[in-house]
Scaffold this motif. Sequence first.
Motif, mmCIF file in Angstrom:
data_model
loop_
_atom_site.group_PDB
_atom_site.id
_atom_site.type_symbol
_atom_site.label_atom_id
_atom_site.label_comp_id
_atom_site.label_asym_id
_atom_site.label_seq_id
_atom_site.Cartn_x
_atom_site.Cartn_y
_atom_site.Cartn_z
ATOM 1 N N GLU A 59 -36.687 30.381 75.614
ATOM 2 C CA GLU A 59 -36.191 31.460 76.466
ATOM 3 C C GLU A 59 -34.683 31.353 76.685
ATOM 4 N N LEU A 60 -34.192 30.129 76.888
ATOM 5 C CA LEU A 60 -32.751 29.932 77.080
ATOM 6 C C LEU A 60 -31.973 30.282 75.813
ATOM 7 N N LEU A 61 -32.480 29.840 74.658
ATOM 8 C CA LEU A 61 -31.823 30.155 73.393
ATOM 9 C C LEU A 61 -31.836 31.661 73.137
ATOM 10 N N ASN A 62 -32.968 32.301 73.424
ATOM 11 C CA ASN A 62 -33.070 33.752 73.226
ATOM 12 C C ASN A 62 -32.101 34.500 74.136
ATOM 13 N N ALA A 63 -32.015 34.075 75.386
ATOM 14 C CA ALA A 63 -31.106 34.725 76.326
ATOM 15 C C ALA A 63 -29.661 34.578 75.873
ATOM 16 N N ALA A 64 -29.299 33.378 75.394
ATOM 17 C CA ALA A 64 -27.936 33.145 74.918
ATOM 18 C C ALA A 64 -27.637 33.987 73.683
ATOM 19 N N ALA A 65 -28.635 34.123 72.805
ATOM 20 C CA ALA A 65 -28.455 34.944 71.604
ATOM 21 C C ALA A 65 -28.236 36.402 71.979
ATOM 22 N N LYS A 66 -28.978 36.894 72.960
ATOM 23 C CA LYS A 66 -28.829 38.288 73.370
ATOM 24 C C LYS A 66 -27.463 38.540 73.999
ATOM 25 N N VAL A 67 -26.981 37.581 74.786
ATOM 26 C CA VAL A 67 -25.635 37.713 75.361
ATOM 27 C C VAL A 67 -24.593 37.738 74.249
ATOM 28 N N ALA A 68 -24.765 36.847 73.263
ATOM 29 C CA ALA A 68 -23.823 36.786 72.139
ATOM 30 C C ALA A 68 -23.781 38.101 71.383
ATOM 31 N N MET A 69 -24.954 38.663 71.100
ATOM 32 C CA MET A 69 -25.007 39.879 70.293
ATOM 33 C C MET A 69 -24.572 41.116 71.069
ATOM 34 N N ALA A 70 -24.460 41.003 72.399
ATOM 35 C CA ALA A 70 -23.966 42.112 73.216
ATOM 36 C C ALA A 70 -22.469 42.015 73.475
ATOM 37 N N ASP A 71 -21.852 40.925 73.045
ATOM 38 C CA ASP A 71 -20.415 40.739 73.239
ATOM 39 C C ASP A 71 -19.647 41.751 72.379
ATOM 40 N N PRO A 72 -18.720 42.517 72.961
ATOM 41 C CA PRO A 72 -17.980 43.515 72.168
ATOM 42 C C PRO A 72 -17.274 42.939 70.952
ATOM 43 N N ALA A 73 -16.760 41.715 71.064
ATOM 44 C CA ALA A 73 -16.079 41.091 69.920
ATOM 45 C C ALA A 73 -17.062 40.810 68.790
ATOM 46 N N VAL A 74 -18.273 40.369 69.150
ATOM 47 C CA VAL A 74 -19.307 40.106 68.137
ATOM 48 C C VAL A 74 -19.764 41.428 67.521
ATOM 49 N N ILE A 75 -19.948 42.438 68.347
ATOM 50 C CA ILE A 75 -20.354 43.756 67.851
ATOM 51 C C ILE A 75 -19.326 44.282 66.852
ATOM 52 N N ASP A 76 -18.046 44.152 67.196
ATOM 53 C CA ASP A 76 -16.989 44.614 66.292
ATOM 54 C C ASP A 76 -17.004 43.842 64.982
ATOM 55 N N ARG A 77 -17.192 42.520 65.073
ATOM 56 C CA ARG A 77 -17.205 41.687 63.857
ATOM 57 C C ARG A 77 -18.369 42.065 62.966
ATOM 58 N N MET A 78 -19.544 42.238 63.543
ATOM 59 C CA MET A 78 -20.711 42.620 62.751
ATOM 60 C C MET A 78 -20.533 44.013 62.157
ATOM 61 N N GLY A 79 -19.869 44.874 62.894
ATOM 62 C CA GLY A 79 -19.663 46.230 62.412
ATOM 63 C C GLY A 79 -18.763 46.314 61.203
ATOM 64 N N THR A 80 -17.878 45.336 61.021
ATOM 65 C CA THR A 80 -16.968 45.379 59.878
ATOM 66 C C THR A 80 -17.707 45.284 58.561
ATOM 67 N N PHE A 81 -18.917 44.717 58.570
ATOM 68 C CA PHE A 81 -19.685 44.670 57.324
ATOM 69 C C PHE A 81 -21.046 45.340 57.464
ATOM 70 N N SER A 82 -21.127 46.275 58.416
ATOM 71 C CA SER A 82 -22.305 47.144 58.556
ATOM 72 C C SER A 82 -23.592 46.394 58.875
ATOM 73 N N ALA A 83 -23.489 45.260 59.541
ATOM 74 C CA ALA A 83 -24.690 44.571 60.002
ATOM 75 C C ALA A 83 -25.200 45.272 61.256
ATOM 76 N N THR A 84 -26.469 45.633 61.258
ATOM 77 C CA THR A 84 -27.080 46.305 62.401
ATOM 78 C C THR A 84 -27.634 45.267 63.370
ATOM 79 N N ILE A 85 -27.171 45.288 64.604
ATOM 80 C CA ILE A 85 -27.605 44.305 65.602
ATOM 81 C C ILE A 85 -28.977 44.673 66.144
ATOM 82 N N VAL A 86 -29.854 43.645 66.223
ATOM 83 C CA VAL A 86 -31.208 43.839 66.740
ATOM 84 C C VAL A 86 -31.395 43.061 68.044
#
Length: 321
Positions: free
Chosen positions: A264-291
């Motif tokens: 649960e702790l790892l999952n929560a940390a992963a969700k926070v990471a994937m919601a970070d605007p900087a991470v979203i922007d980085r993933m968007g540069t190569f068209s990775a769709t965040i789940v």
Amino acid sequence: MTAPFTRRVALTLAAAVLTATAAQADFPERTITMVIPFAAGGSTDLVGRVVAERMGRELGQQIVVQNVGGGGGSLGAAQVAEADPDGYTILMGTVATHALNPLILKQKPYDPVADFAPVSLLVVVPNVLAVNPELPVNTVQELIDLAKTDPLAYASSGNGTPLHLSGELFKSMAGIEMTHIPYRGSGPALTDVLGNQVPVIFDNLPSASGHINSGKLRALGVTTAERAPSFPDVPTIAETLPGYETYTWNALFAPAGTPPETIELLNAAAKVAMADPAVIDRMGTFSATIVASSPEELGAHVQAEMTKWEPVVQEADVSLD
């Protein structure tokens, strides 16, 4: 003697449970290792390093990336499957580690369901068909026409990977022959294609995107059903070969038996990471769709992927020792 012995055992076990519970309550207390089951420089490595850095900040402990290439991802995955189930060793898994390898490998080094605790499906990633610019083709159709008259080879990140099967599906649907050259990851494969030792590559879009943007690689088509938002001018392979579609994904797994509260702790940390605007922007540069899924959703996804890929593997007649 029996009763005192039984009480001693019971007290010892109770103390062990309390100690383990307290230890998990303080998780993490030290560095976590994230195993990337491919060589540095590929898509999984790029995604993994971004996620590891942001998750580490959220958890208050560094997450160190360890690249363990080989076996199409199976060596690194097996290493995590055998690790202590305490949350301090996690895997950046892919469709290769949790769907293709279990279907392809004759010797099964791990069970993708029984040996892992799902944490989160992070991203879905397009693949791309690209060539060295010295190859005289600019479209998928031109590559097909050339391959019918001139023997070609294509590189991938390894035998049995989704990129290998992307190439085999392409050959089958196009009615051509191309020799498959497997590598220990996208990084080494890209090196040889950039150097024109091998003219064609099926790669994950994230690891190839920089070389496409710089002109060192020529993208002919993406493997998804729709064009990639970050490369809207690159057609899909399906625009030439209707029905063609492949993609990969990245997800976090821990060894089976890892305590639910740690998951649960790892999952929560992963969700926070994937919601970070900087991470979203980085993933968007190569068209990775965040789940950023729940553990349960990732478990269901693995089952569905194995069902989907089984007929593809059988049709391609791929098996590895």
